[in-house]
Design a protein around this motif. Structure first.
Motif, PDB file in Angstrom:
ATOM      1  N   THR A   1       5.149  11.157 -18.076  1.00  0.00           N
ATOM      2  CA  THR A   1       4.781  10.911 -19.630  1.00  0.00           C
ATOM      3  C   THR A   1       2.722  11.147 -19.943  1.00  0.00           C
ATOM      4  OG1 THR A   1       3.751   8.968 -19.239  1.00  0.00           O
ATOM      5  CG2 THR A   1       6.194   8.809 -19.818  1.00  0.00           C
ATOM      6  N   SER A   2       2.568  12.378 -20.595  1.00  0.00           N
ATOM      7  CA  SER A   2       1.180  11.720 -21.324  1.00  0.00           C
ATOM      8  C   SER A   2       0.182  11.013 -21.606  1.00  0.00           C
ATOM      9  CB  SER A   2       1.127  12.643 -22.504  1.00  0.00           C
ATOM     10  OG  SER A   2       2.094  12.271 -23.595  1.00  0.00           O
ATOM     11  N   GLU A   3       0.472   9.478 -21.404  1.00  0.00           N
ATOM     12  CA  GLU A   3      -0.058   8.179 -21.621  1.00  0.00           C
ATOM     13  C   GLU A   3       0.093   7.782 -20.009  1.00  0.00           C
ATOM     14  OE1 GLU A   3       2.910   8.538 -25.393  1.00  0.00           O
ATOM     15  OE2 GLU A   3       3.087   8.655 -23.200  1.00  0.00           O
ATOM     16  N   GLY A   4       1.132   8.355 -19.445  1.00  0.00           N
ATOM     17  CA  GLY A   4       0.912   8.261 -18.050  1.00  0.00           C
ATOM     18  C   GLY A   4      -0.336   8.948 -17.382  1.00  0.00           C
ATOM     19  N   ASN A   5      -0.191  10.518 -17.611  1.00  0.00           N
ATOM     20  CA  ASN A   5      -1.066  11.282 -16.881  1.00  0.00           C
ATOM     21  C   ASN A   5      -2.412  10.787 -17.624  1.00  0.00           C
ATOM     22  OD1 ASN A   5      -2.126  13.150 -16.480  1.00  0.00           O
ATOM     23  ND2 ASN A   5      -0.976  14.977 -16.595  1.00  0.00           N
ATOM     24  N   ARG A   6      -2.597  10.301 -18.755  1.00  0.00           N
ATOM     25  CA  ARG A   6      -4.594  10.026 -19.328  1.00  0.00           C
ATOM     26  C   ARG A   6      -4.843   8.681 -18.496  1.00  0.00           C
ATOM     27  NH1 ARG A   6      -1.763  11.364 -23.990  1.00  0.00           N
ATOM     28  NH2 ARG A   6      -1.813   9.283 -24.690  1.00  0.00           N
ATOM     29  N   ALA A   7      -3.934   7.825 -18.535  1.00  0.00           N
ATOM     30  CA  ALA A   7      -4.407   6.923 -17.511  1.00  0.00           C
ATOM     31  C   ALA A   7      -4.640   6.842 -16.196  1.00  0.00           C
ATOM     32  CB  ALA A   7      -2.901   6.384 -17.579  1.00  0.00           C
ATOM     33  N   PHE A   8      -4.338   7.626 -15.827  1.00  0.00           N
ATOM     34  CA  PHE A   8      -4.540   8.189 -13.984  1.00  0.00           C
ATOM     35  C   PHE A   8      -6.079   8.931 -13.565  1.00  0.00           C
ATOM     36  CE2 PHE A   8      -0.252   7.410 -13.077  1.00  0.00           C
ATOM     37  CZ  PHE A   8      -0.131   6.805 -11.305  1.00  0.00           C
ATOM     38  N   LEU A   9      -6.623  10.049 -14.366  1.00  0.00           N
ATOM     39  CA  LEU A   9      -7.208  10.478 -15.071  1.00  0.00           C
ATOM     40  C   LEU A   9      -8.545   9.660 -15.810  1.00  0.00           C
ATOM     41  CD1 LEU A   9      -6.416  13.274 -17.600  1.00  0.00           C
ATOM     42  CD2 LEU A   9      -6.898  13.772 -15.467  1.00  0.00           C
ATOM     43  N   GLY A  10      -8.340   8.629 -15.887  1.00  0.00           N
ATOM     44  CA  GLY A  10      -9.198   7.770 -16.824  1.00  0.00           C
ATOM     45  C   GLY A  10      -9.505   6.531 -15.403  1.00  0.00           C
ATOM     46  N   PHE A  11      -8.850   6.613 -14.554  1.00  0.00           N
ATOM     47  CA  PHE A  11      -8.611   6.040 -13.766  1.00  0.00           C
ATOM     48  C   PHE A  11      -9.727   7.058 -12.329  1.00  0.00           C
ATOM     49  CE2 PHE A  11      -7.563   4.565  -9.130  1.00  0.00           C
ATOM     50  CZ  PHE A  11      -7.967   3.475  -8.562  1.00  0.00           C
ATOM     51  N   SER A  12      -9.066   8.121 -11.668  1.00  0.00           N
ATOM     52  CA  SER A  12      -9.677   8.871 -11.300  1.00  0.00           C
ATOM     53  C   SER A  12     -11.163   9.895 -11.749  1.00  0.00           C
ATOM     54  CB  SER A  12      -8.868  10.302 -11.377  1.00  0.00           C
ATOM     55  OG  SER A  12      -8.390  10.299 -12.683  1.00  0.00           O
ATOM     56  N   GLN A  13     -11.241   9.569 -12.839  1.00  0.00           N
ATOM     57  CA  GLN A  13     -13.024   9.852 -13.497  1.00  0.00           C
ATOM     58  C   GLN A  13     -13.814   8.188 -13.379  1.00  0.00           C
ATOM     59  OE1 GLN A  13     -12.180  11.889 -17.404  1.00  0.00           O
ATOM     60  NE2 GLN A  13     -11.030  13.406 -16.694  1.00  0.00           N
ATOM     61  N   GLY A  14     -13.782   7.422 -13.256  1.00  0.00           N
ATOM     62  CA  GLY A  14     -14.290   5.989 -12.827  1.00  0.00           C
ATOM     63  C   GLY A  14     -14.221   5.339 -13.347  1.00  0.00           C
ATOM     64  N   GLY A  15     -13.214   5.577 -14.798  1.00  0.00           N
ATOM     65  CA  GLY A  15     -12.956   4.495 -15.299  1.00  0.00           C
ATOM     66  C   GLY A  15     -12.425   3.117 -14.992  1.00  0.00           C
ATOM     67  N   ALA A  16     -11.921   3.029 -13.683  1.00  0.00           N
ATOM     68  CA  ALA A  16     -11.463   1.529 -13.203  1.00  0.00           C
ATOM     69  C   ALA A  16     -11.691   1.591 -11.527  1.00  0.00           C
ATOM     70  CB  ALA A  16     -10.427   1.536 -13.001  1.00  0.00           C
TER      71      ALA A  16
ATOM     72  N   ARG B   1       1.318  -0.747   0.004  1.00  0.00           N
ATOM     73  CA  ARG B   1       0.689   0.262  -0.221  1.00  0.00           C
ATOM     74  C   ARG B   1       0.730   1.320  -0.263  1.00  0.00           C
ATOM     75  NH1 ARG B   1      -5.674  -1.093   0.644  1.00  0.00           N
ATOM     76  NH2 ARG B   1      -5.383  -2.848   1.922  1.00  0.00           N
ATOM     77  N   ALA B   2       0.241   2.359  -0.631  1.00  0.00           N
ATOM     78  CA  ALA B   2       1.077   3.511  -0.592  1.00  0.00           C
ATOM     79  C   ALA B   2       0.187   4.835  -0.863  1.00  0.00           C
ATOM     80  CB  ALA B   2       2.118   3.400  -1.913  1.00  0.00           C
ATOM     81  N   ARG B   3       0.452   6.087  -0.672  1.00  0.00           N
ATOM     82  CA  ARG B   3       0.108   6.988  -0.192  1.00  0.00           C
ATOM     83  C   ARG B   3      -0.703   6.655  -2.021  1.00  0.00           C
ATOM     84  NH1 ARG B   3       1.963  11.165  -3.588  1.00  0.00           N
ATOM     85  NH2 ARG B   3       4.514  11.089  -3.330  1.00  0.00           N
ATOM     86  N   PRO B   4      -2.118   7.431  -2.547  1.00  0.00           N
ATOM     87  CA  PRO B   4      -2.749   7.921  -3.261  1.00  0.00           C
ATOM     88  C   PRO B   4      -1.791   8.657  -4.186  1.00  0.00           C
ATOM     89  CG  PRO B   4      -4.004   8.115  -1.649  1.00  0.00           C
ATOM     90  CD  PRO B   4      -2.525   8.088  -0.784  1.00  0.00           C
ATOM     91  N   THR B   5      -1.279   8.466  -6.014  1.00  0.00           N
ATOM     92  CA  THR B   5      -0.798   9.402  -6.751  1.00  0.00           C
ATOM     93  C   THR B   5      -1.931  10.024  -6.931  1.00  0.00           C
ATOM     94  OG1 THR B   5      -0.024   7.557  -7.764  1.00  0.00           O
ATOM     95  CG2 THR B   5      -0.088   8.972  -8.816  1.00  0.00           C
ATOM     96  N   THR B   6      -1.157  11.765  -6.913  1.00  0.00           N
ATOM     97  CA  THR B   6      -2.204  13.288  -6.843  1.00  0.00           C
ATOM     98  C   THR B   6      -1.666  13.759  -8.390  1.00  0.00           C
ATOM     99  OG1 THR B   6      -1.338  14.241  -5.137  1.00  0.00           O
ATOM    100  CG2 THR B   6      -3.467  12.751  -4.372  1.00  0.00           C
ATOM    101  N   PRO B   7      -2.488  14.471  -8.640  1.00  0.00           N
ATOM    102  CA  PRO B   7      -2.372  14.990  -9.580  1.00  0.00           C
ATOM    103  C   PRO B   7      -0.924  15.772  -9.310  1.00  0.00           C
ATOM    104  CG  PRO B   7      -4.615  15.780 -10.340  1.00  0.00           C
ATOM    105  CD  PRO B   7      -3.563  15.092  -8.383  1.00  0.00           C
ATOM    106  N   GLY B   8       0.221  16.219  -9.968  1.00  0.00           N
ATOM    107  CA  GLY B   8       1.612  16.645  -9.645  1.00  0.00           C
ATOM    108  C   GLY B   8       2.592  16.158  -8.810  1.00  0.00           C
ATOM    109  N   ASP B   9       2.174  14.483  -8.822  1.00  0.00           N
ATOM    110  CA  ASP B   9       2.844  13.439  -8.294  1.00  0.00           C
ATOM    111  C   ASP B   9       3.789  13.134  -9.992  1.00  0.00           C
ATOM    112  OD1 ASP B   9       4.493  10.667  -8.074  1.00  0.00           O
ATOM    113  OD2 ASP B   9       2.918  10.923  -6.318  1.00  0.00           O
ATOM    114  N   PRO B  10       5.026  13.170  -9.608  1.00  0.00           N
ATOM    115  CA  PRO B  10       5.651  12.972 -11.065  1.00  0.00           C
ATOM    116  C   PRO B  10       5.733  11.286 -11.418  1.00  0.00           C
ATOM    117  CG  PRO B  10       7.580  13.119  -8.864  1.00  0.00           C
ATOM    118  CD  PRO B  10       6.104  13.514  -8.390  1.00  0.00           C
TER     119      PRO B  10
END
Length: 66
Positions: A41-56, A27-36
């Motif tokens: 990468t833009s791909e990684g940012n899109r993946a996190f956006l999909g997750f945070s918007q209910g995609g998973a 377990r780790a702290r949640p990855t939030t905007p601004g986290d390296p």
């Protein structure tokens, strides 16, 4: 988390070769905007956006476990 132990599509060997797989998780702290890790990468940012918007959902969210 999804783990698939399958050959790469470009693997030239004709036979599927399965090798041992070791997985470690913690377990780790949640990855939030601004986290390296999120913004590297833009791909990684899109993946996190999909997750945070209910995609998973995380295991905890899906099961209600903490």
């Amino acid at each position: 988390m999804l783990i698939a132990n399958v050959p790469h599509p470009l693997e030239p060997r004709p036979d599927y070769t399965c090798t041992p797989l070791e997985v470690q998780a913690w377990r780790a702290r949640p990855t939030t905007p601004g986290d390296p890790a999120r913004d590297a990468t833009s791909e990684g940012n899109r993946a996190f956006l999909g997750f945070s918007q209910g995609g998973a959902k995380s295991h905890d969210e899906a099961t209600g476990e903490l």
